[in-house]
Design an enzyme around this catalytic site. Sequence first.
Site, short mmCIF file in Angstrom:
data_model
loop_
_atom_site.label_atom_id
_atom_site.label_comp_id
_atom_site.label_asym_id
_atom_site.label_seq_id
_atom_site.Cartn_x
_atom_site.Cartn_y
_atom_site.Cartn_z
N ASP A 124 -3.58 -7.01 -7.73
CA ASP A 124 -4.98 -7.32 -8.09
C ASP A 124 -5.15 -6.98 -9.57
O ASP A 124 -5.79 -5.99 -9.93
CB ASP A 124 -5.93 -6.52 -7.20
CG ASP A 124 -5.77 -6.88 -5.74
OD1 ASP A 124 -6.46 -7.79 -5.28
OD2 ASP A 124 -4.90 -6.28 -5.06
N HIS A 174 0.84 -1.20 0.00
CA HIS A 174 0.00 0.00 0.00
C HIS A 174 0.88 1.27 0.00
O HIS A 174 0.59 2.24 -0.69
CB HIS A 174 -0.87 0.04 1.25
CG HIS A 174 -1.87 -1.08 1.37
ND1 HIS A 174 -1.81 -2.01 2.38
CD2 HIS A 174 -2.94 -1.42 0.62
CE1 HIS A 174 -2.82 -2.87 2.26
NE2 HIS A 174 -3.52 -2.54 1.19
P1 AMP Z 1 -6.47 -3.83 -0.55
O1 AMP Z 1 -6.29 -3.05 0.70
O2 AMP Z 1 -6.07 -5.26 -0.45
O3 AMP Z 1 -7.85 -3.64 -1.16
O4 AMP Z 1 -5.47 -3.21 -1.60
C1 AMP Z 1 -5.47 -1.84 -1.89
C2 AMP Z 1 -4.55 -1.57 -3.05
O5 AMP Z 1 -3.24 -2.00 -2.72
C3 AMP Z 1 -4.96 -2.33 -4.32
O6 AMP Z 1 -4.77 -1.48 -5.44
C4 AMP Z 1 -3.98 -3.48 -4.34
O7 AMP Z 1 -3.73 -3.98 -5.63
C5 AMP Z 1 -2.75 -2.83 -3.74
N1 AMP Z 1 -1.86 -3.86 -3.22
C6 AMP Z 1 -2.18 -4.87 -2.38
N2 AMP Z 1 -1.11 -5.67 -2.16
C7 AMP Z 1 -0.08 -5.15 -2.89
C8 AMP Z 1 1.28 -5.52 -3.08
N3 AMP Z 1 1.81 -6.58 -2.51
N4 AMP Z 1 2.03 -4.74 -3.89
C9 AMP Z 1 1.50 -3.65 -4.50
N5 AMP Z 1 0.22 -3.25 -4.35
C10 AMP Z 1 -0.56 -3.98 -3.56
#
Ligand code: AMP
Length: 278
Positions: free
Chosen positions: A150, A37
């Site tokens: 994602d 994030h």
């Molecule tokens: P989430 O909180 O899981 O909904 O993710 C929020 C954002 O963070 C989304 O755009 C995800 O694709 C991105 N994200 C989650 N994990 C990663 C990671 N390991 N590397 C880069 N971006 C990430």
Amino acid sequence: MQIFRDITALQAWSTHAFRNNTNIGLVPTMGYLHAGHLSLVQAARQRAALVVLSIFVNPTQFGPLEDLATYPRNEERDLHLCREAGVDVVFLPSANAMYHEDASIFVDENALSRGLCGAQRAGHFRGVCTVLAKLFNIAHPQVAIFGQKDYQQAAITKRLVRDLNFPLEIVVAPIVREADGLALSSRNSYLTPEERQRALGLYRALQKASALYQAGTRQTRTLQEQMTAILHQHDLTPEYVTVVDGATLKPLTAALPGSVALLAARCGKTRLIDNLIF
Ligand code: AMP
């Protein structure tokens, strides 16, 4: 750093920024923040004067049997990380504020969301598209940053912006991994130490596909068989193992530069995803 829980207050703030020609970069998240994030925050910082990070565990994107109630949350820690990362505004709405009880308009995507995670998680991308449309209307960003982690979500978000003419740019940032290769995810906190080891199978499967591709293998059936075998070796239960076109997400018979290997697998009760762009 300012914290907004109220939609109208953030809208007033973002309208003011817009009138002052100040660009806003939005990073939508569900919280329980990690270095993945925070890499999106840095990408936003490079492209906009003000960074808004939203933390919202969006109920409409969870199925009835999914982990909405148990999704990890830690507001205090998230706010601390946001302050350290130089976020300007954190948006922390409640579910009641975001959805009227009689809300009756939702945003449906009808091509890219059919397969992959959309096939396993009915209604998931309808919830994602709806909440993103709302966040774009609330934060008025000129750029929004998503993670390649994602991949399907990022592809659908680009389509959302294109088809509904949202005046903003979508940027997709690379996957941030642990030292051993496991893609960072808030859901990794569900894993027992033993599952944490087995979870590495996703990355190893992708590495195998990458090595085969580099050695000249193009047949996706071979790539899929090899990846599936590695998932099984790690006692993971594959949900899908596929190689698709990077834009249409349609399965391919031969991999090309820009094709994407996509994996979803269960590790115990935890559903994990990962991907690799060839
Ligand atoms: P989430 O909180 O899981 O909904 O993710 C929020 C954002 O963070 C989304 O755009 C995800 O694709 C991105 N994200 C989650 N994990 C990663 C990671 N390991 N590397 C880069 N971006 C990430």
